[in-house]
Design an enzyme around this catalytic site. Structure first.
Site, PDB file in Angstrom:
ATOM      1  N   SER A   1       0.865  -1.222   0.052  1.00  0.00           N
ATOM      2  CA  SER A   1       0.024   0.199  -0.096  1.00  0.00           C
ATOM      3  C   SER A   1       0.784   1.276   0.147  1.00  0.00           C
ATOM      4  CB  SER A   1      -0.982  -0.044   1.339  1.00  0.00           C
ATOM      5  OG  SER A   1      -0.110  -0.252   2.243  1.00  0.00           O
TER       6      SER A   1
ATOM      7  N   HIS B   1      -2.293  -2.662  -6.581  1.00  0.00           N
ATOM      8  CA  HIS B   1      -2.923  -2.384  -5.199  1.00  0.00           C
ATOM      9  C   HIS B   1      -4.185  -2.533  -4.973  1.00  0.00           C
ATOM     10  CE1 HIS B   1      -3.526   0.788  -1.761  1.00  0.00           C
ATOM     11  NE2 HIS B   1      -3.164  -0.437  -1.225  1.00  0.00           N
TER      12      HIS B   1
ATOM     13  N   GLU C   1      -5.161  -0.089  -8.182  1.00  0.00           N
ATOM     14  CA  GLU C   1      -4.248   0.624  -8.477  1.00  0.00           C
ATOM     15  C   GLU C   1      -2.847   0.143  -9.248  1.00  0.00           C
ATOM     16  OE1 GLU C   1      -4.152   4.614  -5.280  1.00  0.00           O
ATOM     17  OE2 GLU C   1      -3.304   2.530  -4.780  1.00  0.00           O
TER      18      GLU C   1
ATOM     19  N   ASN D   1      -3.811   6.142  -0.893  1.00  0.00           N
ATOM     20  CA  ASN D   1      -3.136   6.301   0.447  1.00  0.00           C
ATOM     21  C   ASN D   1      -2.632   7.690   0.552  1.00  0.00           C
ATOM     22  OD1 ASN D   1      -4.118   4.217   1.800  1.00  0.00           O
ATOM     23  ND2 ASN D   1      -2.474   2.882   1.083  1.00  0.00           N
TER      24      ASN D   1
HETATM   25  N1  3HC Z   1     -16.119  -9.613   1.666  1.00  0.00           N
HETATM   26  C1  3HC Z   1     -17.171  -9.908   0.778  1.00  0.00           C
HETATM   27  N2  3HC Z   1     -18.234  -9.054   0.786  1.00  0.00           N
HETATM   28  C2  3HC Z   1     -18.478  -8.181   1.961  1.00  0.00           C
HETATM   29  C3  3HC Z   1     -17.431  -8.050   2.791  1.00  0.00           C
HETATM   30  C4  3HC Z   1     -16.372  -8.835   2.660  1.00  0.00           C
HETATM   31  N3  3HC Z   1     -15.320  -8.706   3.630  1.00  0.00           N
HETATM   32  N4  3HC Z   1     -17.685  -6.995   3.870  1.00  0.00           N
HETATM   33  C5  3HC Z   1     -18.924  -6.512   3.044  1.00  0.00           C
HETATM   34  N5  3HC Z   1     -19.372  -7.362   2.096  1.00  0.00           N
HETATM   35  C6  3HC Z   1     -20.514  -7.042   1.239  1.00  0.00           C
HETATM   36  C7  3HC Z   1     -21.783  -7.563   2.151  1.00  0.00           C
HETATM   37  O1  3HC Z   1     -21.882  -8.868   1.941  1.00  0.00           O
HETATM   38  C8  3HC Z   1     -22.736  -6.537   1.455  1.00  0.00           C
HETATM   39  O2  3HC Z   1     -23.298  -7.293   0.143  1.00  0.00           O
HETATM   40  P1  3HC Z   1     -24.979  -7.093  -0.182  1.00  0.00           P
HETATM   41  O3  3HC Z   1     -25.082  -5.784  -0.574  1.00  0.00           O
HETATM   42  O4  3HC Z   1     -24.768  -7.920  -1.666  1.00  0.00           O
HETATM   43  O5  3HC Z   1     -25.705  -7.736   0.765  1.00  0.00           O
HETATM   44  C9  3HC Z   1     -22.160  -5.275   1.015  1.00  0.00           C
HETATM   45  O6  3HC Z   1     -20.497  -5.560   1.095  1.00  0.00           O
HETATM   46  C10 3HC Z   1     -22.166  -4.427   2.130  1.00  0.00           C
HETATM   47  O7  3HC Z   1     -22.008  -4.642   3.331  1.00  0.00           O
HETATM   48  P2  3HC Z   1     -22.631  -4.402   4.882  1.00  0.00           P
HETATM   49  O8  3HC Z   1     -24.000  -4.476   4.442  1.00  0.00           O
HETATM   50  O9  3HC Z   1     -22.400  -5.631   5.728  1.00  0.00           O
HETATM   51  O10 3HC Z   1     -22.042  -3.177   5.173  1.00  0.00           O
HETATM   52  P3  3HC Z   1     -21.960  -1.862   4.787  1.00  0.00           P
HETATM   53  O11 3HC Z   1     -23.116  -1.499   3.990  1.00  0.00           O
HETATM   54  O12 3HC Z   1     -21.509  -1.085   6.125  1.00  0.00           O
HETATM   55  O13 3HC Z   1     -20.439  -2.119   3.745  1.00  0.00           O
HETATM   56  C11 3HC Z   1     -18.280  -1.983   3.565  1.00  0.00           C
HETATM   57  C12 3HC Z   1     -19.432  -2.629   4.332  1.00  0.00           C
HETATM   58  C13 3HC Z   1     -18.468  -2.549   2.041  1.00  0.00           C
HETATM   59  C14 3HC Z   1     -17.121  -2.359   4.120  1.00  0.00           C
HETATM   60  C15 3HC Z   1     -18.296  -0.296   3.499  1.00  0.00           C
HETATM   61  O14 3HC Z   1     -18.600   0.087   4.726  1.00  0.00           O
HETATM   62  C16 3HC Z   1     -17.273   0.346   2.961  1.00  0.00           C
HETATM   63  O15 3HC Z   1     -17.416   0.479   1.862  1.00  0.00           O
HETATM   64  N6  3HC Z   1     -16.318   0.854   3.822  1.00  0.00           N
HETATM   65  C17 3HC Z   1     -15.297   1.608   3.310  1.00  0.00           C
HETATM   66  C18 3HC Z   1     -14.312   0.386   2.769  1.00  0.00           C
HETATM   67  C19 3HC Z   1     -12.983   1.239   2.578  1.00  0.00           C
HETATM   68  O16 3HC Z   1     -12.813   2.494   2.307  1.00  0.00           O
HETATM   69  N7  3HC Z   1     -11.831   0.556   2.096  1.00  0.00           N
HETATM   70  C20 3HC Z   1     -10.638   1.110   1.660  1.00  0.00           C
HETATM   71  C21 3HC Z   1      -9.857   0.882   2.954  1.00  0.00           C
HETATM   72  S1  3HC Z   1      -8.357   1.411   2.507  1.00  0.00           S
HETATM   73  C22 3HC Z   1      -7.488   0.397   1.941  1.00  0.00           C
HETATM   74  O17 3HC Z   1      -7.799  -0.843   1.671  1.00  0.00           O
HETATM   75  C23 3HC Z   1      -5.992   0.325   1.096  1.00  0.00           C
HETATM   76  C24 3HC Z   1      -4.984   0.046   2.148  1.00  0.00           C
HETATM   77  O18 3HC Z   1      -3.835   0.370   1.464  1.00  0.00           O
HETATM   78  C25 3HC Z   1      -4.916   0.486   3.451  1.00  0.00           C
END
Ligand code: 3HC
Length: 283
Positions: A119, A140, A152, A190
């Site tokens: 990342s 990424h 990315e 990031n």
């Molecule tokens: N695996 C597969 N599917 C998943 C999952 C997982 N780990 N987590 C959630 N889902 C799916 C659910 O099954 C659900 O699917 P559906 O709509 O078909 O029922 C859908 O995603 C929505 O999940 P939830 O209803 O449980 O919960 P939310 O609506 O709160 O969504 C989330 C959860 C998708 C994680 C949402 O909160 C989100 O988009 N959060 C932001 C995530 C983000 O910013 N990620 C980037 C992080 S930074 C990064 O990764 C970079 C690294 O370098 C640090």
């Protein structure tokens, strides 16, 4: 280039997600872990995620079994000998990454492309541990990998255009949009998003408002899916701290300087969701 067999090093949160989306897209996937216990744990998470997808009707039980049938777990680099693309998703430690890339260079066929899911670390440094520097790039992914729609693609000053094109084609094939960026700390996401998360932790540390009110404002006022403090817990505070330090070291921009509170929470083992406690309680 024709990618058929994909390798993944590391079956943690990110590696497991990459295994899942690759196998779902029809690739044969070999996934490596350091030992059988880690492999079993990682594969259990991949299976649980596919179980959830089947329960929600996104895939059939039959498709689930076929996807799982395309995944082979291993603890030996030798099993990468038929891979066309291997994606590294081990801990964010440059010495460990270099060790993995040197081992991949020995184990993989000469045509294979080697990618890192780092990342924030320099992909060029990893490429230099191999004798195929033009075939190394960054891919990424974002967490959770099955949900987040973008990758990315990181091009070092030595990555060839053909390898970037193959990376793009791979992302298309797994139904992810891809963006191309330079091999600079934090790439696009990031570099920008970490500033917001760090600024939020600093504002919370200084008593701006409650964590709930800060997050609610960002969610309802700016339509962020998670508030920055929730996101910090989701990323993992140790990972966030590592990214912030690495970015500050490289860029010397005080915007990346990790807040004291973040450091203290990491020392206290409050790492976010994965430890059961971060800014919020998950127990
Ligand atoms: N695996 C597969 N599917 C998943 C999952 C997982 N780990 N987590 C959630 N889902 C799916 C659910 O099954 C659900 O699917 P559906 O709509 O078909 O029922 C859908 O995603 C929505 O999940 P939830 O209803 O449980 O919960 P939310 O609506 O709160 O969504 C989330 C959860 C998708 C994680 C949402 O909160 C989100 O988009 N959060 C932001 C995530 C983000 O910013 N990620 C980037 C992080 S930074 C990064 O990764 C970079 C690294 O370098 C640090």
């Amino acid at each position: 280039m024709n990618i058929k067999n994909v390798g993944v090093v590391g079956c943690g949160q990110m590696g497991g997600g990459i295994v899942e989306v690759s196998a779902k897209a029809g690739y044969h996937v070999v996934v490596l872990e350091v030992n059988q216990a880690f492999l079993d744990k990682g594969m259990a998470n991949v299976t649980a995620s596919l179980d959830r997808a089947a329960k929600k009707g996104r895939i059939t039980e039959e498709e689930k079994d076929k996807i799982l049938g395309r995944i082979k777990g291993t603890t030996s680099f030798d099993d990468f000998k038929h891979c066309d693309l291997v994606i590294e998703a081990v801990i964010e430690n440059m010495e460990e990454k270099k060790r993995v890339f040197a081992a991949l260079d020995k184990a993989c066929p000469p045509h294979a492309i080697l990618a890192s899911n780092t990342s924030c670390l320099s992909v060029l440094d990893m490429a230099m541990a191999t004798r195929r520097q033009s075939q190394v790039l960054g891919l990424h992914f974002f967490n959770p990998v099955p949900v987040m729609k973008i990758v990315e693609i990181v091009k070092t000053i030595l990555t060839s255009d053909d390898v970037v094109a193959a990376g793009r084609a791979f992302c298309d094939s797994i139904d992810k949009k891809s963006v191309l960026c330079k091999d600079t700390p934090g790439f696009i996401a990031n570099r920008l998003a970490i500033i917001v998360v760090i600024a939020t932790i600093r504002a919370y540390e200084q008593g701006l408002a409650t964590k709930e009110d800060i997050d609610l404002t960002m969610k309802l006022g700016l339509n962020h899916p998670m508030g920055p403090l929730e996101l910090a817990d989701f990323i993992g505070l140790d990972t966030l701290y590592f990214i912030a330090c690495a970015m500050y070291d490289e860029l010397k921009d005080p915007a990346y300087l990790p807040p004291v509170l973040l450091k203290k929470m990491v020392i206290a083992g409050q790492l976010g969701r994965k430890s059961g406690k971060g800014f919020y309680d998950y127990k």
